[in-house]
Design a protein around this motif. Structure first.
Motif, short mmCIF file in Angstrom:
data_model
loop_
_atom_site.label_atom_id
_atom_site.label_comp_id
_atom_site.label_asym_id
_atom_site.label_seq_id
_atom_site.Cartn_x
_atom_site.Cartn_y
_atom_site.Cartn_z
N TYR A 66 0.85 -1.19 0.00
CA TYR A 66 0.00 0.00 0.00
C TYR A 66 0.88 1.24 0.00
CZ TYR A 66 -3.76 -3.20 1.14
OH TYR A 66 -4.66 -4.23 1.09
N ALA A 67 0.38 2.29 -0.61
CA ALA A 67 1.09 3.57 -0.62
C ALA A 67 0.11 4.66 -0.22
CB ALA A 67 1.66 3.86 -2.00
N HIS A 68 0.62 5.69 0.41
CA HIS A 68 -0.18 6.87 0.73
C HIS A 68 0.27 7.97 -0.23
CE1 HIS A 68 -0.96 5.52 5.17
NE2 HIS A 68 -1.41 4.67 4.28
N LEU A 69 -0.67 8.51 -0.97
CA LEU A 69 -0.40 9.56 -1.95
C LEU A 69 -0.92 10.89 -1.42
CD1 LEU A 69 -1.74 7.82 -5.19
CD2 LEU A 69 0.50 7.54 -4.12
N ARG A 70 -0.15 11.94 -1.61
CA ARG A 70 -0.64 13.30 -1.35
C ARG A 70 -0.76 13.97 -2.70
NH1 ARG A 70 2.48 17.12 2.63
NH2 ARG A 70 2.70 18.71 1.06
N VAL A 71 -1.99 14.28 -3.08
CA VAL A 71 -2.30 14.81 -4.41
C VAL A 71 -2.96 16.17 -4.25
CG1 VAL A 71 -3.60 14.39 -6.53
CG2 VAL A 71 -2.60 12.45 -5.28
N PHE A 72 -2.49 17.13 -5.03
CA PHE A 72 -3.09 18.46 -5.01
C PHE A 72 -3.95 18.65 -6.25
CE2 PHE A 72 -3.09 23.01 -6.04
CZ PHE A 72 -3.74 23.48 -4.90
N GLN A 73 -5.20 19.04 -6.01
CA GLN A 73 -6.13 19.37 -7.10
C GLN A 73 -6.43 20.86 -7.00
OE1 GLN A 73 -7.91 17.44 -9.79
NE2 GLN A 73 -7.88 19.60 -10.24
N ALA A 74 -5.96 21.62 -7.99
CA ALA A 74 -6.19 23.06 -8.00
C ALA A 74 -7.68 23.36 -8.14
CB ALA A 74 -5.41 23.70 -9.14
N LEU A 75 -8.04 24.59 -7.83
CA LEU A 75 -9.41 25.03 -8.01
C LEU A 75 -9.81 24.89 -9.48
CD1 LEU A 75 -9.20 28.19 -5.76
CD2 LEU A 75 -10.40 26.07 -5.22
N PRO A 76 -11.11 24.65 -9.75
CA PRO A 76 -11.54 24.40 -11.14
C PRO A 76 -11.12 25.49 -12.12
CG PRO A 76 -13.31 23.90 -9.61
CD PRO A 76 -12.20 24.51 -8.80
N GLN A 77 -11.13 26.75 -11.70
CA GLN A 77 -10.78 27.82 -12.63
C GLN A 77 -9.31 27.78 -13.04
OE1 GLN A 77 -12.04 28.26 -9.55
NE2 GLN A 77 -11.11 29.98 -8.47
N GLU A 78 -8.48 27.04 -12.30
CA GLU A 78 -7.06 26.90 -12.66
C GLU A 78 -6.87 25.98 -13.86
OE1 GLU A 78 -4.52 28.51 -11.00
OE2 GLU A 78 -5.99 29.48 -9.71
N LYS A 79 -7.87 25.15 -14.13
CA LYS A 79 -7.86 24.24 -15.29
C LYS A 79 -6.58 23.38 -15.34
CE LYS A 79 -10.92 26.96 -18.27
NZ LYS A 79 -11.68 27.46 -17.15
N GLN A 80 -6.24 22.80 -14.19
CA GLN A 80 -5.09 21.91 -14.11
C GLN A 80 -5.55 20.57 -13.56
OE1 GLN A 80 -2.35 23.86 -11.49
NE2 GLN A 80 -1.95 25.55 -12.88
N GLY A 81 -4.91 19.51 -14.01
CA GLY A 81 -5.20 18.20 -13.46
C GLY A 81 -4.55 18.03 -12.11
N PRO A 82 -4.85 16.94 -11.43
CA PRO A 82 -4.24 16.70 -10.14
C PRO A 82 -2.75 16.45 -10.27
CG PRO A 82 -5.54 14.80 -10.82
CD PRO A 82 -5.76 15.88 -11.83
N SER A 83 -1.98 16.84 -9.24
CA SER A 83 -0.54 16.61 -9.27
C SER A 83 -0.12 15.85 -8.01
CB SER A 83 0.22 17.93 -9.39
OG SER A 83 -0.08 18.77 -8.31
N LEU A 84 0.79 14.90 -8.20
CA LEU A 84 1.32 14.10 -7.10
C LEU A 84 2.35 14.94 -6.37
CD1 LEU A 84 1.43 11.35 -5.67
CD2 LEU A 84 3.18 10.67 -7.32
#
Length: 100
Positions: A66-84
């Motif tokens: 198992y792994a624990h991931l910390r993923v950042f999802q910018a606000l929708p207006q930023e139009k960016q995908g999630p980043s590890l």
């Protein structure tokens, strides 16, 4: 690091699996290996100029698969995908999903 705007650990949803799938390639690149299994098990969120997802994924059939991931999802207006942002490996199914 816990704050009032963080959620309790919850079972993973299809949305959370989709986020994990989007960062799988980056995780594999950083680990320099391929994972046949990459199943989101549980997650937590924290709001911080977007959403930080902590996701526990199963990446193998071993006890420490198992792994624990910390993923950042910018606000929708930023139009960016999630980043590890970061991750921890060698976790077990029972390890608590804490912020790191």
């Amino acid at each position: 690091m816990e704050t009032v705007n963080s959620s309790e650990t919850q079972p993973a949803t299809p949305e959370v699996q989709h986020i994990a799938d989007q960062v799988k390639a980056e995780f594999q690149r950083r680990e320099d290996r391929t994972f046949d299994i990459f199943r989101a098990i549980v997650y937590r969120t924290k709001l911080d100029a977007g959403t930080i997802f902590l996701i526990k994924v199963q990446d193998s059939d071993s006890d420490t698969g198992y792994a624990h991931l910390r993923v950042f999802q910018a606000l929708p207006q930023e139009k960016q995908g999630p980043s590890l942002v970061s991750y921890q490996t060698g976790k077990t199914r029972d390890d608590p999903l804490n912020y790191f």
